[in-house]
Design a protein around this motif. Structure first.
Motif, PDB file in Angstrom:
ATOM      1  N   HIS A   1       0.832  -1.212   0.000  1.00 30.88           N
ATOM      2  CA  HIS A   1       0.000   0.000   0.000  1.00 30.88           C
ATOM      3  C   HIS A   1       0.866   1.262   0.000  1.00 30.88           C
TER       4      HIS A   1
ATOM      5  N   HIS B   1       1.712   4.150  -2.990  1.00 32.49           N
ATOM      6  CA  HIS B   1       1.620   5.622  -2.930  1.00 32.49           C
ATOM      7  C   HIS B   1       2.885   6.275  -3.480  1.00 32.49           C
TER       8      HIS B   1
ATOM      9  N   HIS C   1      -6.022   5.518  -3.468  1.00 29.37           N
ATOM     10  CA  HIS C   1      -6.822   4.463  -2.850  1.00 29.37           C
ATOM     11  C   HIS C   1      -7.772   3.859  -3.875  1.00 29.37           C
TER      12      HIS C   1
ATOM     13  N   PRO D   1      -6.380   1.528   4.256  1.00 33.45           N
ATOM     14  CA  PRO D   1      -5.788   0.612   5.236  1.00 33.45           C
ATOM     15  C   PRO D   1      -6.381   0.693   6.638  1.00 33.45           C
TER      16      PRO D   1
HETATM   17 ZN   LIG Z   1      -3.115   5.058   1.699  1.00 28.49          ZN
END
Ligand SMILES: [Zn+2]
Ligand SMILES: [Zn+2]
Length: 170
Positions: A120, A124, A130, A141
């Motif tokens: 995750h 980014h 997202h 998350p």
């Molecule tokens: Zn995030």
């Protein structure tokens, strides 16, 4: 290349497994690049942004993404709905992220959930936003179901990350 840098001791074998998971998810080289000291003056719970700003002695080349791993707790994040435990933090589109293994007995016991959080935050760094697919690692998350999912991306996010990685290389 993804460089995993540890701020606390971890088992080498489990670290190798962790790196392989990152390699599989992104299709880009991933290696354990050793450990560095936590900057003086920072204490638990760690302010993730400050750690990323202040950590020294990390060698990284252009296009490298550095992922710090700590067993220490990260400061909770303030959300409109209250506070949420923070498992990781990344500067969107930049080159550094941090993940905490706090709350797991060790990296091996928490490997799947930690890997999912790592995907995750690294996502980014490659400018992924997202995602609405609950199976995808780019799903928000702080949702209760997040940690139980697999360390993988949906087709859309996988393709987007591959595209970004290709662009960064050219
Ligand atoms: Zn995030
Ligand atoms: Zn997705």
């Amino acid at each position: 290349m993804i460089r995993v840098v540890t701020l606390d001791p971890y088992d080498d074998k489990v670290m190798a497994k962790f790196s392989r998971t990152l390699y599989t998810a992104f299709g880009v080289g991933s290696e354990n690049s050793g450990s560095v000291e936590l900057p003086a003056g920072l204490s638990e719970p760690l302010d993730a942004e400050k750690v990323l700003e202040q950590v020294k002695g990390v060698r990284a080349y252009k296009d490298d993404k550095v992922l710090f791993l700590t067993s220490r707790k990260l400061k909770e994040r303030q959300l409109p709905s209250g506070t949420a435990p923070t498992h990781g933090f990344a500067r969107f589109g930049k080159d550094r992220a941090i993940i905490s293994t706090h709350g797991h007995k060790d990296l091996e016991a928490g490997l799947k959930a930690v890997s999912r959080h790592a995907l995750h935050q690294l996502g980014h760094l490659w400018e992924l936003h997202h995602c609405l697919d609950p199976r995808c690692s780019m799903y928000p998350p702080w949702t209760p179901s997040f940690a139980a999912g697999e360390a993988s991306f949906c087709t859309f996010c996988r393709e987007k990350s591959e595209q970004k990685i290709r662009l960064a290389k050219s």
